[in-house]
Scaffold this active site. Structure first.
Site, PDB file in Angstrom:
ATOM      1  N   HIS A 130       0.828  -1.214   0.000  1.00  0.00           N
ATOM      2  CA  HIS A 130       0.000   0.000   0.000  1.00  0.00           C
ATOM      3  C   HIS A 130       0.866   1.270   0.000  1.00  0.00           C
ATOM      4  O   HIS A 130       0.524   2.276   0.620  1.00  0.00           O
ATOM      5  CB  HIS A 130      -0.957   0.022   1.195  1.00  0.00           C
ATOM      6  N   ASN A 150     -10.167  -3.211   2.268  1.00  0.00           N
ATOM      7  CA  ASN A 150      -9.900  -3.075   0.840  1.00  0.00           C
ATOM      8  C   ASN A 150     -11.196  -2.770   0.102  1.00  0.00           C
ATOM      9  O   ASN A 150     -12.261  -2.682   0.709  1.00  0.00           O
ATOM     10  CB  ASN A 150      -9.288  -4.372   0.284  1.00  0.00           C
ATOM     11  N   TYR A 179       0.612  -4.599  11.653  1.00  0.00           N
ATOM     12  CA  TYR A 179       0.464  -3.221  11.189  1.00  0.00           C
ATOM     13  C   TYR A 179       1.147  -2.227  12.120  1.00  0.00           C
ATOM     14  O   TYR A 179       1.935  -1.387  11.681  1.00  0.00           O
ATOM     15  CB  TYR A 179      -1.022  -2.880  11.004  1.00  0.00           C
TER      16      TYR A 179
END
Length: 480
Positions: free
Chosen positions: A56, A129, A339
């Site tokens: 990303h 997404n 993350y």
């Protein structure tokens, strides 16, 4: 004519007398090391780029608000959903997945759809997404999957052999690959696509009763996709097409909006549903669990500085608020760690104190020090817990709802291995034109693969999803 009386200064506020000529010994030099302004400029310039995101990397973002339009307090005690009409500020980042920071916007790729809600109880990040499913369902496979999307270590070129070898050996990817190769694989703009939380999450209400939930952001602009030839043309002529479109739409007041809906599954249904509801490669039928409206999200403000806001924005599926919790989804469980860990490496241990990530709720904890601490670092307050100096204490009323676990500690796969039904159903829902374009896209993507066994293995997956689909792909590739 405006007058600017501001002096150029160093980063510590001292005035700069000359910003055009470095300090040298005479007109020909050499340059003197005592020119601290020159050294500061060069040193800062060398450090202006934080590492780009591993995935990303290329994206665009905008500010806006979320407004509740339906009372769902029977299902969740989340404060930002507590009253119809309540508004919560949001920051949203859209992105491609596989490409580098300078790659084209209009490639065939899933699109990231990450929403940061600045709630009164802390930040809630919904990191999904533009597709309701994903390629894999266990986080242990994620590094390998992303490696296949990156460049070959010798040629530094994209590697179709790796892509299709991995997919053909990972049949759980078939549903997402079918979506990717369909018309939806190249959205017309970030504004003309849906968004999904993708994973299953848990909602808990004020009485402690839990349900399972899936999030759907439905674009109010309508779904539009790009023709393959036009997408390729734009990739060469305007690689920042989606970024540009979002910025200019907001700048001229054409504010994009999405309706947020959820599917809600009673807690006990998870044990009897025909697909594992925690498997992120599967969807829940909307006939079984219809969409329920929650609210409306509007993006009405562009960032003032791309780096400060879009590039430094950090999202984590582990940023929950009371009333929203994790599910046993194996892919989600891995993301809860990965993350935030990526942000600690990329932006720093104190990334949560950067303005774009800072919650509007008061932060009280015992985390101290670390690089780039940008607040008062806790001042002179007590810096350990437990303590008898009146420092912040835990809030047991917000304990996560317990859930039952069973079985042996082992490396265990999901119980259900039907990877074909939903991919086949999706194909059969398409009209003739959509089916033909899907097949053309698959054939074009697989032609560069130079190993026939990889092609045959993948075709067998398509055939199990739908006999006609597999046959047409085989014919397109000239294979029996």
């Amino acid at each position: 004519m405006s007058t600017n009386n501001k002096h150029l200064t160093t980063s510590f506020g001292a005035p700069v007398a000359d910003n055009q000529n470095s300090m040298t010994a005479g007109s020909r030099g050499p340059t003197l090391i005592q020119d601290v302004h020159l050294l500061e400029k060069l040193a800062h310039f060398n450090r202006e780029r934080v590492p780009e995101r591993v995935v990303h990397a290329k994206g665009a973002g905008a500010h806006g608000y979320f407004e509740v339009t339906n009372d769902l307090t029977a299902y969740t005690k989340a404060d930002f959903l507590s009253a119809v009409g309540k508004q919560t500020p949001v920051f949203v980042r859209f992105s491609t997945v596989a490409g580098e920071l300078g790659s084209a916007d209009t490639v065939r790729d899933p699109r990231g759809f990450a929403v940061k809600f600045y709630t009164d109880e802390g930040n809630y990040d919904l990191v999904g997404n533009n597709t309701p499913v994903f390629f894999i369902r266990d986080a242990i496979k994620f590094p390998d999957f992303i490696h296949t999307q990156k460049r070959h270590p010798q040629t530094h070129l994209k590697n179709p052999n790796a892509v299709w070898d991995f997919w053909s050996l990972s049949p759980e990817s078939l549903h997402q690959v079918t979506i990717l190769m369909s018309d939806r694989g190249i959205p017309a703009t970030f504004r003309h696509m849906h968004g999904f939380g993708s994973h299953t999450f848990k909602w808990v209400n004020g009485e402690g009763k839990a349900v399972w939930v899936k999030y759907h952001f439905k674009t109010e602009q309508g779904v539009k996709n790009l023709d393959v030839a036009l997408a390729a043309k734009l990739a060469g002529e305007n690689p920042d097409y989606h970024t540009e479109d979002l910025f200019h739409a907001i700048e001229k007041g054409d504010y994009p909006a999405w309706k947020l809906c959820v599917q809600i599954m009673p807690e006990e249904d998870a044990n009897t549903y025909r697909f594992d509801p925690f498997d992120v490669t599967k969807v829940w039928s909307q006939k079984d669990y219809p969409l329920i409206e929650v609210g409306r999200m509007v993006l009405n403000s562009n960032p003032t500085n791309y780096f400060a806001e879009v590039e430094q924005a950090t999202f984590s599926p582990g940023s929950f608020v009371p009333g929203v919790e994790a599910s046993p989804d194996k892919m989600l469980q891995g993301r809860l760690f990965a993350y935030s860990d990526a942000h600690r490496y990329r932006v720093g241990a104190n990334h949560s104190t950067i303005p774009i990530n800072r919650p509007k709720a008061e932060v009280n904890n015992y985390q101290r020090d670390g690089a780039m601490r940008s607040d008062d670092n806790g001042g002179a307050s007590v810096y350990y817990e437990p303590n008898s100096y009146g420092g912040p204490k835990e809030a047991p009323q917000h304990q996560v709802k317990p859930f039952e676990v069973s079985g042996e500690a082992n490396s265990v796969a999901y119980d259900h291995d039907d990877h074909y039904t939903q991919a086949g159903d999706l194909y059969r829902l398409m009209d003739d034109g959509e089916k033909s374009r899907l097949i053309d896209n698959i054939v074009a993507a697989m032609k560069p693969v130079d190993r026939e066994d990889i092609k045959q293995r993948q075709i067998e997956h398509w055939r199990q999803a739908d006999e006609t689909l597999g046959q047409r792909i085989a014919e397109g590739l000239g294979l029996a």
